[in-house]
Design an enzyme around this catalytic site. Structure first.
Site, PDB file in Angstrom:
ATOM      1  N   GLU A   6       1.212  16.128 -13.801  1.00 49.28           N
ATOM      2  CA  GLU A   6       2.590  16.259 -13.332  1.00 49.28           C
ATOM      3  C   GLU A   6       3.614  15.706 -14.321  1.00 49.28           C
ATOM      4  OE1 GLU A   6       3.111  14.266  -9.606  1.00 49.28           O
ATOM      5  OE2 GLU A   6       5.295  14.432  -9.639  1.00 49.28           O
ATOM      6  N   ARG A  35      -3.385   5.692   1.954  1.00 51.61           N
ATOM      7  CA  ARG A  35      -2.733   5.540   0.642  1.00 51.61           C
ATOM      8  C   ARG A  35      -1.734   4.386   0.601  1.00 51.61           C
ATOM      9  NH1 ARG A  35       0.151  10.013  -1.361  1.00 51.61           N
ATOM     10  NH2 ARG A  35      -0.723  10.087  -3.444  1.00 51.61           N
ATOM     11  N   GLU A  63      -6.682   6.122  -7.172  1.00 55.12           N
ATOM     12  CA  GLU A  63      -6.304   7.529  -7.279  1.00 55.12           C
ATOM     13  C   GLU A  63      -5.755   7.792  -8.675  1.00 55.12           C
ATOM     14  OE1 GLU A  63      -4.197   9.203  -3.795  1.00 55.12           O
ATOM     15  OE2 GLU A  63      -2.738  10.022  -5.218  1.00 55.12           O
ATOM     16  N   GLU A 122       0.955  21.702  -4.495  1.00 55.24           N
ATOM     17  CA  GLU A 122       1.952  20.733  -4.951  1.00 55.24           C
ATOM     18  C   GLU A 122       1.486  20.159  -6.282  1.00 55.24           C
ATOM     19  OE1 GLU A 122       3.676  18.380  -2.025  1.00 55.24           O
ATOM     20  OE2 GLU A 122       4.613  16.972  -3.427  1.00 55.24           O
ATOM     21  N   LYS A 175      -1.311   9.914   3.947  1.00 53.29           N
ATOM     22  CA  LYS A 175      -0.063   9.441   3.346  1.00 53.29           C
ATOM     23  C   LYS A 175       0.885   9.220   4.516  1.00 53.29           C
ATOM     24  CE  LYS A 175       3.702  11.093   0.296  1.00 53.29           C
ATOM     25  NZ  LYS A 175       4.069  12.135  -0.701  1.00 53.29           N
ATOM     26  N   ASP A 225       3.971   5.834 -10.514  1.00 58.32           N
ATOM     27  CA  ASP A 225       3.609   7.190 -10.110  1.00 58.32           C
ATOM     28  C   ASP A 225       3.033   8.006 -11.266  1.00 58.32           C
ATOM     29  OD1 ASP A 225       3.269   9.439  -8.636  1.00 58.32           O
ATOM     30  OD2 ASP A 225       5.386   9.953  -8.451  1.00 58.32           O
ATOM     31  N   ARG A 244      10.926  -0.922  -6.660  1.00 57.89           N
ATOM     32  CA  ARG A 244       9.974   0.032  -6.078  1.00 57.89           C
ATOM     33  C   ARG A 244       8.528  -0.321  -6.389  1.00 57.89           C
ATOM     34  NH1 ARG A 244       9.753   6.623  -7.217  1.00 57.89           N
ATOM     35  NH2 ARG A 244       7.494   6.742  -7.036  1.00 57.89           N
ATOM     36  N   LYS A 275      -2.711   4.289  -6.449  1.00 63.67           N
ATOM     37  CA  LYS A 275      -2.673   4.993  -7.736  1.00 63.67           C
ATOM     38  C   LYS A 275      -2.980   4.003  -8.860  1.00 63.67           C
ATOM     39  CE  LYS A 275       0.577   8.501  -6.142  1.00 63.67           C
ATOM     40  NZ  LYS A 275       1.818   9.280  -6.363  1.00 63.67           N
ATOM     41  N   GLU A 299       7.828   8.941   1.404  1.00 65.72           N
ATOM     42  CA  GLU A 299       8.482  10.200   1.026  1.00 65.72           C
ATOM     43  C   GLU A 299       8.598  11.148   2.212  1.00 65.72           C
ATOM     44  OE1 GLU A 299       6.198  11.497  -2.414  1.00 65.72           O
ATOM     45  OE2 GLU A 299       7.388  10.194  -3.713  1.00 65.72           O
ATOM     46  N   HIS A 348       9.157   7.173 -16.029  1.00 64.26           N
ATOM     47  CA  HIS A 348       9.896   8.006 -15.078  1.00 64.26           C
ATOM     48  C   HIS A 348      11.222   8.497 -15.663  1.00 64.26           C
ATOM     49  CE1 HIS A 348      10.797   9.775 -11.247  1.00 64.26           C
ATOM     50  NE2 HIS A 348       9.788   9.167 -10.644  1.00 64.26           N
TER      51      HIS A 348
HETATM   52  O1  GCW Z   1       3.790  11.958  -7.771  1.00 65.23           O
HETATM   53  C1  GCW Z   1       4.526  12.117  -6.616  1.00 65.23           C
HETATM   54  C2  GCW Z   1       4.732  13.585  -6.572  1.00 65.23           C
HETATM   55  C3  GCW Z   1       4.720  14.175  -5.193  1.00 65.23           C
HETATM   56  C4  GCW Z   1       3.495  13.641  -4.468  1.00 65.23           C
HETATM   57  C5  GCW Z   1       3.596  12.133  -4.376  1.00 65.23           C
HETATM   58  C6  GCW Z   1       2.365  11.498  -3.737  1.00 65.23           C
HETATM   59  C7  GCW Z   1       2.088  14.719  -2.865  1.00 65.23           C
HETATM   60  O2  GCW Z   1       5.915  13.896  -7.248  1.00 65.23           O
HETATM   61  O3  GCW Z   1       4.681  15.561  -5.332  1.00 65.23           O
HETATM   62  O4  GCW Z   1       3.349  14.215  -3.197  1.00 65.23           O
HETATM   63  O5  GCW Z   1       3.695  11.585  -5.655  1.00 65.23           O
HETATM   64  O6  GCW Z   1       1.487  11.092  -4.470  1.00 65.23           O
HETATM   65  O7  GCW Z   1       2.304  11.409  -2.528  1.00 65.23           O
END
Ligand code: GCW
Length: 677
Positions: A374, A303, A368, A146, A266, A346, A315, A341, A270, A493
């Site tokens: 990405e 997480r 993290e 991923e 996690k 993100d 968010r 993170k 999501e 984003h």
């Molecule tokens: O950054 C987003 C990504 C997902 C990822 C998610 C996460 C592993 O688009 O692909 O999934 O975060 O960090 O859990």
């Protein structure tokens, strides 16, 4: 005779390699920064040859053997001749490797006195700042990765445990050389099968290869595993049967892998299962796993990347809302770390630091970072991430502690790996620098980006100042260039849906909190997300001085302006220019910096080996075209709201907004790239 004692394999790659030759040798990227080519500076080579006459490693411990192998490989390569291996020092220039516990020679040395005598210039005493320095692989059991842009997963599950790829060891060598001491083998979007006996045998085989290099393995735990592989009817963390299942699973794991590190989870994010499915809290979930691991010394990294479109709150505020109350009542076990993170959204090109780093009073935190890029041009764009990480590590949370910078508020760093089965591991020559930088910062979070870049360039390319200086300059400018052509002035984003590669500021529909329009809030008045008290009030999650700085238009840094404020198109910024003018200027600056990087690189023709020279040149061409794509698609889209003209002389877009909106990416899950003409 004065033997030279080396007590860690880490000492290997520094000073010796700094005397490399002036023209880089051809390289397919496999050796990373561990390129042991012969020292080309003849005076330096003579000096080294005279200083190093033999290698003595008496201990048979696997780690000492690994150190011996690496030193033999390195010294033979750097010195351009075999260095004899001896059982005991026989002459001047003996390199003795060991510790007082496993080497008589070292035990006999008056080391403390000798080190004192050597004085303050001796640059060998180095201890890591964090005990957890981990790579998180988002690798799936079917071999896909991923957000991986460097081929398939390194882990050959179908062949394990019988067939051991030589790359496992080389991966461990590279990690050990930069101090990484843990690998999470599996994706946080987890598959419960990894916890079945057949897979645990495979994990154990990888752990055996890593062990001599001081690297522990960790796994992701799918919260619903008791149902999926345990045959239970529930995964409720307060259910006695579920708790017993996890405890037995932990016992089984440690029987198979005695030094297993622990779990990353996690949950309720999501679509992943979690304790909230049973109306339990994150603490209930984390504690259940922590209790199972505790007898074995394992940890849970839980997480904080949780958000729900059903929660109406902004968010970026949801993690603090979720975790702070649990922390405040000391709800987490001592072997739980909350992993956040770097920013509250993100892994964007720029975000403010995650407010959680300033809020948690009791629960230890991990940070993290995302090494795989990405949202930063993936494999092709040259973006050196150390400046991004440096920015967050040094940010002051103003938490009530003697040291309140983010670096001081965390216990460890986890980097989402950019490593795959590509020959060069990372998909591009320069992406290797991000793996390297991550390890160096996890060891010493205060290392300046420039120093990291310089040592990487010297080990990877050349010591020639005509190479080192311009390449370091390119690396240091690259992150800001990407911010400028992708998401300037605090935008975030704005990437196309799904693959997150190209621009998609118009992305709307579907889950609102994953769309570009949710984050950009463009309208006829202006642009940006009001997170002050007149808007979502996300600023309230920061300590008073930070809150005040972000809330006021007078003090908010320009580079976070639109993260915190909705600003009118023709409002004046501190620069004296209007928002519209400043935006245009930033997009253009991004393109211009990439062009400058191209010119700078072109100037290295003949100083860098032809293969790498051409590879980098080709990728910079892609980056320049895509920087224009970002600029033009974004500017045209904003213009559909601002209705303001482009100033005379501004580079005209090659296509219409509609053309960019229609651009579809080829269905290539590995490298989902749209190519503008
Ligand atoms: O950054 C987003 C990504 C997902 C990822 C998610 C996460 C592993 O688009 O692909 O999934 O975060 O960090 O859990």
């Amino acid at each position: 005779m004065r033997p030279l004692a080396l007590v860690t394999v880490l000492a290997l790659c520094g000073p010796l390699s700094s005397a490399r030759g002036q023209i880089s040798a051809p390289d397919d990227g496999y050796d990373l920064w561990l390129r042991y080519t012969r020292v080309a500076d003849t005076a330096r080579l003579a000096e080294y040859r005279a200083a190093i006459s033999e290698l003595v490693v008496t201990s048979g411990e696997p780690t000492m053997q690994a150190a011996r192998d690496e030193l033999a490989l390195g010294l033979n390569g750097l010195l351009g001749r075999p260095v004899p291996v001896a059982d005991a020092p026989t002459r001047d220039g003996s390199v003795v490797v060991g510790t007082p516990a496993n080497s008589r020679t070292i035990e006999a040395l008056p080391l403390a006195a000798a080190l004192r005598e050597a004085g303050p210039e001796l640059n060998v005493v180095s201890a890591p700042r964090y005990s957890l320095r981990l790579l998180d692989h988002w690798d799936n059991l079917d071999g896909t990765v991923e957000r991986g842009y460097a081929g398939a997963s390194l882990w050959e599950w179908a062949r394990l445990p019988d067939s051991i790829s030589p790359r496992y060891r080389d991966y461990a060598r590279a990690n050990a050389s930069i101090g990484i001491n843990g690998t999470v083998l599996t994706n946080v979007n987890a598959n419960a099968l990894i916890l079945t006996p057949a897979y645990l045998m495979k994990v154990a085989a990888i752990a055996r290869v890593f062990r001599p290099y001081g690297i522990k393995v960790y796994l992701t735990a799918r919260f619903s595993a008791p149902i999926e592989i345990g045959g239970l009817a529930t995964a409720d963390p307060l259910d006695a049967g579920v708790r017993a299942w996890w405890a037995a699973k932990a016992d089984e794991i440690y029987r198979t892998i005695p030094d297993f590190g622990g779990f990353v989870v996690k949950a309720n994010s999501e679509g992943q299962p979690g304790p909230q499915d049973y109306h339990r809290s994150h603490a209930d979930g984390a504690n259940m796993l922590a209790d199972a691991l505790a007898p074995h010394g394992g940890i849970v990294m839980w997480r904080a990347f949780v958000y729900s479109s059903e929660v109406p709150t902004d968010r970026v505020m949801q993690a603090v809302d979720e975790f702070e109350p649990l922390d405040a009542r000391g709800a987490f076990r001592t072997n739980v770390l909350i992993q956040a993170k770097n920013g509250p959204l993100d892994f964007q090109p720029r975000e403010p630091f995650h407010p959680l780093f300033g809020r948690m009073a009791h629960t230890p935190l991990m940070m993290e970072l995302q090494i795989t890029k990405e949202y930063l041009g993936q494999d092709t764009h040259l973006v050196f991430l150390a400046p991004l990480w440096e920015e967050v590590l040094r940010a002051d949370t103003y938490a009530p502690d003697p040291r309140s910078d983010v670096a001081a508020r965390i216990r460890g760093l986890a980097g989402v790996a950019n490593v795959g089965s590509d020959r060069d591991w990372c998909g591009s020559d320069f992406n290797q620098a991000n793996w390297y930088a991550f390890g160096r910062l996890a060891w010493d979070p205060m290392l300046p980006s420039a120093a990291i870049a310089e040592s990487w360039v010297r080990m990877t390319f050349s010591n020639d100042p005509r190479v080192v200086r311009p390449v370091v300059a390119m690396m240091l400018a690259s992150r800001e260039a990407a911010v400028n052509y992708m998401t300037p002035l605090g935008l975030a984003h704005q990437m196309a849906r799904g693959h997150h590669y190209g621009p998609g500021p118009w992305v709307a529909g579907g889950r609102a909190d994953q769309t570009s329009v949710y984050f950009n809030r463009a309208d006829s008045i202006g642009l940006g997300f009001d997170r002050t008290p007149t808007g979502s009030n996300a600023v309230r999650q920061y300590a008073a001085p930070v809150r005040a700085r972000f809330t006021s238009r007078d003090s908010v840094p320009d580079n976070l302006l639109l993260w915190f404020h909705h600003v009118g198109w023709i409002e004046h910024l501190r620069s004296g220019r209007t928002l519209w003018e400043d935006l245009l200027q930033h997009y253009q600056a991004g393109v211009d910096t990439v062009r400058w990087m191209q010119r700078t690189w072109d100037g290295l023709d003949g100083l860098v080996d032809a293969d790498r020279f051409r590879r980098v040149q080709g990728f910079l061409r892609i980056q320049e075209a895509e920087a224009r794509w970002w600029r033009d698609a974004s500017v045209l889209y904003w213009q559909s709201f601002s209705h303001l003209p482009l100033p005379p002389g501004y580079e005209a877009s090659a296509h219409s907004l509609e053309w960019y909106r229609q651009l579809r990416c080829p269905p290539d899950p590995r490298k989902p790239r749209c190519k503008p003409s």
